[in-house]
Design an enzyme around this catalytic site. Structure first.
Site, short mmCIF file in Angstrom:
data_model
loop_
_atom_site.label_atom_id
_atom_site.label_comp_id
_atom_site.label_asym_id
_atom_site.label_seq_id
_atom_site.Cartn_x
_atom_site.Cartn_y
_atom_site.Cartn_z
N CYS A 6 0.84 -1.19 0.00
CA CYS A 6 0.00 0.00 0.00
C CYS A 6 0.88 1.25 0.00
O CYS A 6 1.77 1.38 0.82
CB CYS A 6 -0.88 -0.01 1.24
SG CYS A 6 -1.79 1.52 1.43
N CYS A 12 -1.35 6.77 6.51
CA CYS A 12 -2.75 6.50 6.83
C CYS A 12 -2.92 5.97 8.26
O CYS A 12 -3.66 6.53 9.05
CB CYS A 12 -3.30 5.52 5.81
SG CYS A 12 -4.85 4.75 6.26
N CYS A 15 -3.94 0.51 8.62
CA CYS A 15 -3.32 -0.81 8.77
C CYS A 15 -2.04 -0.63 9.59
O CYS A 15 -1.38 0.40 9.50
CB CYS A 15 -2.94 -1.40 7.41
SG CYS A 15 -4.37 -1.74 6.37
N CYS A 89 -7.81 1.68 -1.52
CA CYS A 89 -7.35 1.06 -0.28
C CYS A 89 -7.35 -0.44 -0.49
O CYS A 89 -8.28 -0.98 -1.06
CB CYS A 89 -8.28 1.46 0.84
SG CYS A 89 -8.06 0.49 2.33
N GLN A 203 -20.89 -7.11 11.17
CA GLN A 203 -19.50 -7.54 11.00
C GLN A 203 -18.99 -7.08 9.63
O GLN A 203 -19.70 -7.21 8.64
CB GLN A 203 -19.39 -9.06 11.10
CG GLN A 203 -19.85 -9.62 12.43
CD GLN A 203 -18.85 -9.41 13.55
OE1 GLN A 203 -17.75 -8.90 13.36
NE2 GLN A 203 -19.24 -9.77 14.76
N TYR A 231 -25.31 -8.82 23.75
CA TYR A 231 -24.67 -7.87 22.81
C TYR A 231 -24.95 -8.37 21.39
O TYR A 231 -24.03 -8.55 20.59
CB TYR A 231 -23.16 -7.77 23.06
CG TYR A 231 -22.75 -7.51 24.49
CD1 TYR A 231 -22.56 -6.22 24.95
CD2 TYR A 231 -22.53 -8.57 25.39
CE1 TYR A 231 -22.16 -5.96 26.26
CE2 TYR A 231 -22.14 -8.32 26.71
CZ TYR A 231 -21.95 -7.02 27.13
OH TYR A 231 -21.55 -6.78 28.43
N GLU A 253 -29.67 -6.28 23.39
CA GLU A 253 -28.85 -5.31 22.66
C GLU A 253 -29.26 -3.89 23.08
O GLU A 253 -30.43 -3.60 23.27
CB GLU A 253 -29.07 -5.53 21.15
CG GLU A 253 -28.67 -4.40 20.22
CD GLU A 253 -27.19 -4.05 20.24
OE1 GLU A 253 -26.35 -4.97 20.23
OE2 GLU A 253 -26.88 -2.84 20.25
N CYS A 328 -13.51 -9.17 20.29
CA CYS A 328 -12.72 -8.48 19.26
C CYS A 328 -11.51 -7.80 19.90
O CYS A 328 -10.86 -6.98 19.28
CB CYS A 328 -13.59 -7.49 18.50
SG CYS A 328 -14.40 -6.30 19.55
N1 SAH Z 1 -23.11 -10.19 17.91
C1 SAH Z 1 -23.32 -9.11 16.98
C2 SAH Z 1 -22.87 -7.74 17.46
C3 SAH Z 1 -21.55 -7.63 18.14
S1 SAH Z 1 -20.90 -5.99 18.32
C4 SAH Z 1 -22.72 -9.46 15.63
O1 SAH Z 1 -21.96 -10.39 15.50
O2 SAH Z 1 -23.04 -8.76 14.67
C5 SAH Z 1 -21.33 -5.54 19.92
C6 SAH Z 1 -22.74 -5.06 20.11
O3 SAH Z 1 -22.91 -4.73 21.48
C7 SAH Z 1 -23.12 -3.79 19.32
O4 SAH Z 1 -24.29 -4.03 18.58
C8 SAH Z 1 -23.41 -2.75 20.43
O5 SAH Z 1 -24.47 -1.86 20.10
C9 SAH Z 1 -23.80 -3.64 21.58
N2 SAH Z 1 -23.64 -3.07 22.93
C10 SAH Z 1 -22.68 -2.21 23.37
N3 SAH Z 1 -22.81 -1.99 24.68
C11 SAH Z 1 -23.87 -2.72 25.11
C12 SAH Z 1 -24.50 -2.91 26.37
N4 SAH Z 1 -24.05 -2.30 27.46
N5 SAH Z 1 -25.55 -3.73 26.43
C13 SAH Z 1 -26.02 -4.39 25.33
N6 SAH Z 1 -25.46 -4.24 24.10
C14 SAH Z 1 -24.40 -3.42 23.98
#
Ligand code: SAH
Length: 372
Positions: A6, A12, A15, A89, A203, A231, A253, A328
């Site tokens: 790149c 940037c 990465c 990119c 994702q 989450y 969520e 993550c």
């Molecule tokens: N499992 C999903 C999302 C994961 S990302 C997937 O694979 O697509 C993490 C998520 O947690 C996001 O959607 C974010 O809005 C949510 N989040 C963040 N803080 C939170 C909380 N305190 N309680 C519930 N959800 C939350």
């Protein structure tokens, strides 16, 4: 496969790993072993066959160059407000980059300066969303702008105008207007379809997401179990769990628009054994534990900051047979595993997945079993 180089790498900062892909995977494995090795064997990281142009969500910041008066676009240099002009990119979706370049040209004719442009592209359905973010609610000649953009890229399926008058690090503001199409796109993963709106989390690497979710579902050992998907974002993992053997699934969520998408996603996949709650995951699970509910499997996929001690306390009180932690950030994962392994849980598998080639980010799935 030939390695790509790149030309913006140094400036940037998007990465961080300027090394051959194989060496990147080795680097990530070493880091995982260092952080998580004490909990058990770390399986070899699942890499990508073609580790380029995988980002299905692309954001560009726009600005007027003080010297030339030209409108330019690029990315924020990491940890600063300075924009680095970038027109291609190697990790971003190619189509998205082309659309951003077209918008850059069109802004000259239409005389407006977007703050940002966001493009989301599903490689599986080929649907494309374009979000133009401005600070003012007025987008001059919006009809003609859409017409010109669609003419250049007939593959665009929806265009949204988002208004963000605030000077924060958030790209999107609270208000949006759909200029064309449905206001969302659809992606397909492991036989289910998922709605993606401008604001909800999704994702960013579809190819690797299938591998990530397959691992999480395998560890969850779903057979007729009651599952909590904490989450849950737009409900992807929970919906797949409900389809692939779970008896009942509850998704929780915080983000309202993601829950809306999740409910719609369950409906369009004809999944009836799932429901969603719009709540803070810690508050929700603490209440479940206080009400002495039974949950067999807890899947959690928190943001980079990880979970909370109160959440993990409530999980321990619910005492599910299995916990599947999708993370993550291996550092907060280590912290949370340190805590939960002191409460009758034992790590039984650790699987890193390379969701973000060329960056230092690592995704990990951990399986934990209840043990006395
Ligand atoms: N499992 C999903 C999302 C994961 S990302 C997937 O694979 O697509 C993490 C998520 O947690 C996001 O959607 C974010 O809005 C949510 N989040 C963040 N803080 C939170 C909380 N305190 N309680 C519930 N959800 C939350």
């Amino acid at each position: 496969m030939p390695e790509k180089k790149c030309k913006f790498y140094k400036k940037c900062g998007g990465c961080q790993l300027d090394m051959p892909y194989e060496a990147q995977l080795e680097y990530k494995m070493k880091l995982e072993q260092k952080l998580l090795g004490k909990f058990g064997n770390v399986s070899p990281i699942i890499g990508m066959y073609y580790p380029y142009h995988y980002r299905n969500k692309v954001q560009a910041a726009f600005y007027k160059d003080a010297r030339s008066g030209q409108i330019l676009s690029g990315v924020y240099q990491s940890n600063s407000k300075k924009i680095v002009p970038v027109d291609t990119c190697m990790i971003e979706d190619k189509k998205a980059d082309e659309i951003i370049q077209t918008i850059r040209k069109l802004t000259k004719d239409f005389r407006f300066l977007p703050r940002h442009v966001l493009v989301k592209h599903s490689p599986n359905t080929n649907e494309i969303m374009v979000v133009v973010v401005t600070d003012s609610p007025i987008l001059p000649a919006k009809k003609n702008f859409c017409k010109a953009l669609k003419k250049a890229h007939p593959e665009i399926t929806t265009i949204i105008h988002n208004i963000n008058p605030y000077d924060t690090s958030l790209v999107l503001g609270p208000r949006e207007e759909i200029l064309f199409g449905l206001g969302y796109i659809t992606d397909k993963l492991l036989g289910c379809t998922f709605r993606i709106s401008a604001k909800s989390f999704y994702q960013i690497n579809s190819t690797q997401t299938e591998k990530l979710y397959t691992t999480a579902l395998k560890y969850a050992d779903l057979n007729n179990k009651t599952v909590l998907d904490a989450y849950c974002g737009t409900g992807t993992i929970g919906i797949l769990a409900a389809k692939h053997g779970a008896a009942q699934v509850i998704g929780v969520e915080l983000e309202k628009s993601a829950v809306k998408d999740a409910i719609q996603n369950a409906k369009q996949n004809q999944i009836k054994n799932i429901h969603f709650c719009n709540a803070d995951a810690t508050e929700f699970i603490t209440e479940l534990a206080q009400n002495k509910e039974t949950v067999d499997v807890v899947i959690l996929d928190p943001p980079r900051a990880g979970s909370t001690e109160a959440f993990l306390d409530a999980v321990a009180a619910l005492s599910p047979q299995k916990i599947v932690y999708v993370s993550c950030n291996p550092e907060t994962l280590q912290r949370d595993l340190d805590y939960i392994t002191k409460k009758h849980y034992k790590v039984t598998a650790i699987q890193p997945v390379d969701m973000f080639p060329h960056t230092t980010h690592i995704e990990t799935v951990v399986s934990l079993d209840f043990c006395i």
